[in-house]
Motif scaffolding. Structure first.
Motif, short mmCIF file in Angstrom:
data_model
loop_
_atom_site.label_atom_id
_atom_site.label_comp_id
_atom_site.label_asym_id
_atom_site.label_seq_id
_atom_site.Cartn_x
_atom_site.Cartn_y
_atom_site.Cartn_z
N ALA A 211 3.46 -5.28 15.94
CA ALA A 211 2.92 -4.70 14.33
C ALA A 211 3.38 -5.18 13.30
CB ALA A 211 3.20 -3.17 14.69
N LEU A 212 4.87 -5.52 13.23
CA LEU A 212 5.76 -5.83 12.08
C LEU A 212 5.13 -7.17 11.47
CD1 LEU A 212 9.21 -5.16 12.86
CD2 LEU A 212 7.88 -4.16 11.06
N ARG A 213 4.59 -8.00 12.57
CA ARG A 213 3.97 -9.37 12.26
C ARG A 213 2.71 -9.02 11.39
NH1 ARG A 213 5.94 -11.08 17.33
NH2 ARG A 213 3.79 -10.67 18.28
N MET A 214 1.88 -8.33 11.95
CA MET A 214 0.62 -8.14 11.58
C MET A 214 0.74 -7.27 9.96
SD MET A 214 -1.93 -9.50 13.18
CE MET A 214 -3.17 -8.83 12.16
N LEU A 215 1.48 -6.22 10.17
CA LEU A 215 1.91 -5.59 8.65
C LEU A 215 2.31 -6.60 7.60
CD1 LEU A 215 1.96 -2.65 7.53
CD2 LEU A 215 4.42 -2.84 8.28
N LEU A 216 3.17 -7.37 8.04
CA LEU A 216 3.69 -8.44 6.91
C LEU A 216 2.80 -9.38 6.56
CD1 LEU A 216 7.56 -8.50 8.20
CD2 LEU A 216 6.55 -7.48 6.35
N PHE A 217 1.99 -9.97 7.63
CA PHE A 217 0.97 -10.74 7.33
C PHE A 217 -0.31 -10.21 6.19
CE2 PHE A 217 -3.47 -12.08 8.27
CZ PHE A 217 -3.57 -13.43 7.93
N GLY A 218 -0.40 -8.95 6.58
CA GLY A 218 -1.42 -8.24 5.41
C GLY A 218 -0.73 -8.20 4.20
N ARG A 219 0.59 -7.97 4.15
CA ARG A 219 1.16 -7.56 2.88
C ARG A 219 1.23 -9.01 2.16
NH1 ARG A 219 4.65 -3.68 2.53
NH2 ARG A 219 3.38 -2.77 3.99
N LEU A 220 1.60 -10.10 2.81
CA LEU A 220 1.50 -11.36 2.28
C LEU A 220 0.11 -11.87 1.73
CD1 LEU A 220 4.13 -13.34 4.52
CD2 LEU A 220 4.55 -12.31 2.06
N LEU A 221 -0.69 -11.53 2.60
CA LEU A 221 -2.21 -11.85 2.39
C LEU A 221 -2.66 -11.18 1.04
CD1 LEU A 221 -4.79 -13.25 2.83
CD2 LEU A 221 -5.41 -11.36 4.33
N GLY A 222 -2.27 -9.66 0.96
CA GLY A 222 -2.78 -8.87 -0.25
C GLY A 222 -1.98 -9.41 -1.30
N MET A 223 -0.61 -9.96 -1.37
CA MET A 223 -0.04 -10.39 -2.53
C MET A 223 -0.39 -11.46 -3.13
SD MET A 223 4.17 -9.70 -0.94
CE MET A 223 4.85 -10.71 -2.27
N THR A 224 -0.83 -12.47 -2.07
CA THR A 224 -1.40 -13.73 -2.49
C THR A 224 -2.96 -13.57 -3.41
OG1 THR A 224 -0.32 -14.81 -0.84
CG2 THR A 224 -2.09 -16.05 -2.06
#
Length: 357
Positions: A211-224
C-alpha cells in the motif's frame, strides 16, 4: 506452641497490595491499562521527533523499494543492490538539482511576495471603489496583515523544507538500512511479538508495504504531472516565475488537501500582478491541473491502496502537523494508511477467530 500458630495466623492475612474483591480487582486492571495507555502516549509525545524520523525512514524506504521494483520490470537481470543504487543516485541527483536551481530563487522570490500582495490588495480596493462597493467597513490593513502573515508562514514552511538537512539526512540513512535488508528488520520486530501473532504481523507488514509503494507512486506521479503541466501552461502564456511556480506546485502536491490551495494562492497572486487576463488564466490553469489530478490520478491509485477519505486525511494532517510539525504534516497520509490497514487486518482476524470458536 504459640509461635507456629502466630506465624500461620499472620500468613493468612492479605498484604496491603492484595485485592480480594473480584470487582475491585477488575476495575484496578482497567485503571492500570488506561494508565499504561496514558504513559505510552506521553512517551510518544516526548519521543515524537525520533519516532517521526523512523517512520520517515520506513516511508522513504518503501519509495526506494517501489523504484527498484519498477526497474526490475524493465531490467530483471540487474541485481537488487544495483537497482537500489540506481534509484538512490537518481534521487540524489534530483535533490542536488533542486537545491541548485531553486534554493536561491525561492528566498529571492519570497522576499517579493509581501510587496506583491500589498499592491494587489490596493488594486482590489480601487476596483471595488470604482464599481460602487462601500469600503468603509473594509479594514484593508487587517486583511493585508492576515494575508501577509499567511504568506510569511508559507515561505517559512518552504524554507524549513530546504533547511532541515539534518533530519532529511537521518531519514535517508535509515531508509537505506531498511531497504537493503527489509526482512531482517521485519523478522526482528516480529520476534518481539507473541508467537501466535507473528504470522499475522508478517501478512500485515507485506500489505502495508504494498500500500505504501502504491500510495507514494501515486504521490510522485501527481507531483510530476502537476509540476510539469503548471510550468508548461504558465510559460506558454508568459506568466512570470513560471518555472518556480511549477516547481513549488509539484513539491506542494506531496501534501494532499493542503499543498494545492497554497500553490494555487501563489499562482493567482503572481498571475494578477501581470493583469486581469493573466490572473484569470492562472485560475484556469489551477482548476485544470487539479481536476486532472483529482479525477484521473488519485482514483486510479486509490483503487490499489488503502482508499482514504479526504476529510480523514485532512484531519490527520491538522493533528499531526500540530503535534509533530512539518514532518508530521508530510507523513500524515502514509501513517493513516498504515493504521487503517492494521485495523482492517485485526478486524478480519477477530472475525476469523469468532467463526472458528
Amino acid at each position: 506452641m504459640d509461635q507456629p500458630e502466630t506465624t500461620l495466623h499472620t500468613g493468612a492475612h492479605a498484604g496491603p497490595s492484595d485485592i480480594s474483591d473480584g470487582l475491585i480487582k477488575r476495575e484496578a486492571k482497567k485503571a492500570a491499562v488506561w494508565l499504561s495507555v496514558a504513559g505510552l502516549f506521553a512517551l510518544v509525545v516526548i519521543l515524537a521527533q525520533p519516532i517521526m524520523v523512523i517512520i520517515g525512514g520506513i516511508v522513504f524506504a518503501a519509495m526506494i523499494d517501489g523504484g527498484q521494483r519498477l526497474i526490475a520490470r524493465v531490467a530483471p537481470f540487474l541485481p537488487r543492490g544495483v537497482r537500489i543504487t540506481m534509484v538512490l543516485l537518481g534521487a540524489l541527483s534530483f535533490f542536488v538539482w533542486l537545491v541548485t536551481f531553486a534554493g536561491g530563487q525561492i528566498a529571492a522570490q519570497a522576499a517579493e511576495f509581501p510587496a506583491l500582495v500589498e499592491a494587489q490588495l490596493g488594486r482590489l480596493m480601487v476596483w471595488a471603489a470604482s464599481h460602487g462597493f462601500s469600503m468603509q467597513d473594509f479594514n484593508l490593513q487587517q486583511v493585508a496583515g492576515q494575508v501577509l502573515g499567511s504568506v510569511g508562514q508559507v515561505t517559512s514552511a518552504l524554507g524549513g523544507l530546504f533547511g532541515g538537512f539534518t533530519t532529511a539526512f537521518l531519514i535517508f540513512i535509515l531508509s537505506i538500512y531498511f531497504v537493503i535488508e527489509p526482512d531482517l528488520y521485519r523478522r526482528g520486530f516480529a520476534w518481539m511479538l507473541p508467537e501466535e501473532s507473528r504470522d499475522h504481523f508478517e501478512g500485515m507488514a507485506v500489505r502495508m508495504g504494498r500500500a505504501l509503494r502504491m500510495l507514494l507512486f501515486g504521490r510522485l506521479l501527481g507531483m510530476t504531472v502537476e509540476g510539469v503541466a503548471t510550468w508548461a501552461m504558465l510559460a506558454w502564456w508568459g506568466v512570470p516565475m513560471a518555472a518556480l511556480l511549477g516547481l513549488l506546485t509539484g513539491l506542494l502536491a506531496f501534501l494532499p488537501n493542503i499543498g494545492a490551495p497554497i500553490s494555487g494562492l501563489l499562482m493567482v497572486i503572481v498571475g494578477f500582478s501581470g493583469g486581469t487576463e493573466m490572473g484569470l488564466y492562472c485560475i484556469a490553469v489551477y482548476i485544470i491541473v487539479q481536476s486532472v489530478d483529482g479525477n484521473i490520478i488519485v482514483p486510479m491509485v486509490a483503487k490499489r491502496t488503502a482508499d482514504l477519505a479526504p476529510a480523514l486525511v485532512l484531519g490527520a494532517q491538522l493533528v499531526f502537523g500540530l503535534l509533530f510539525g512539518i514532518l508530521g504534516l508530510m507523513l500524515a497520509d502514509p501513517i493513516v494508511a498504515m493504521i487503517k490497514i492494521a485495523l482492517e487486518r485485526q478486524a478480519a482476524r477477530n472475525d476469523a477467530n469468532r467463526v472458528t470458536d
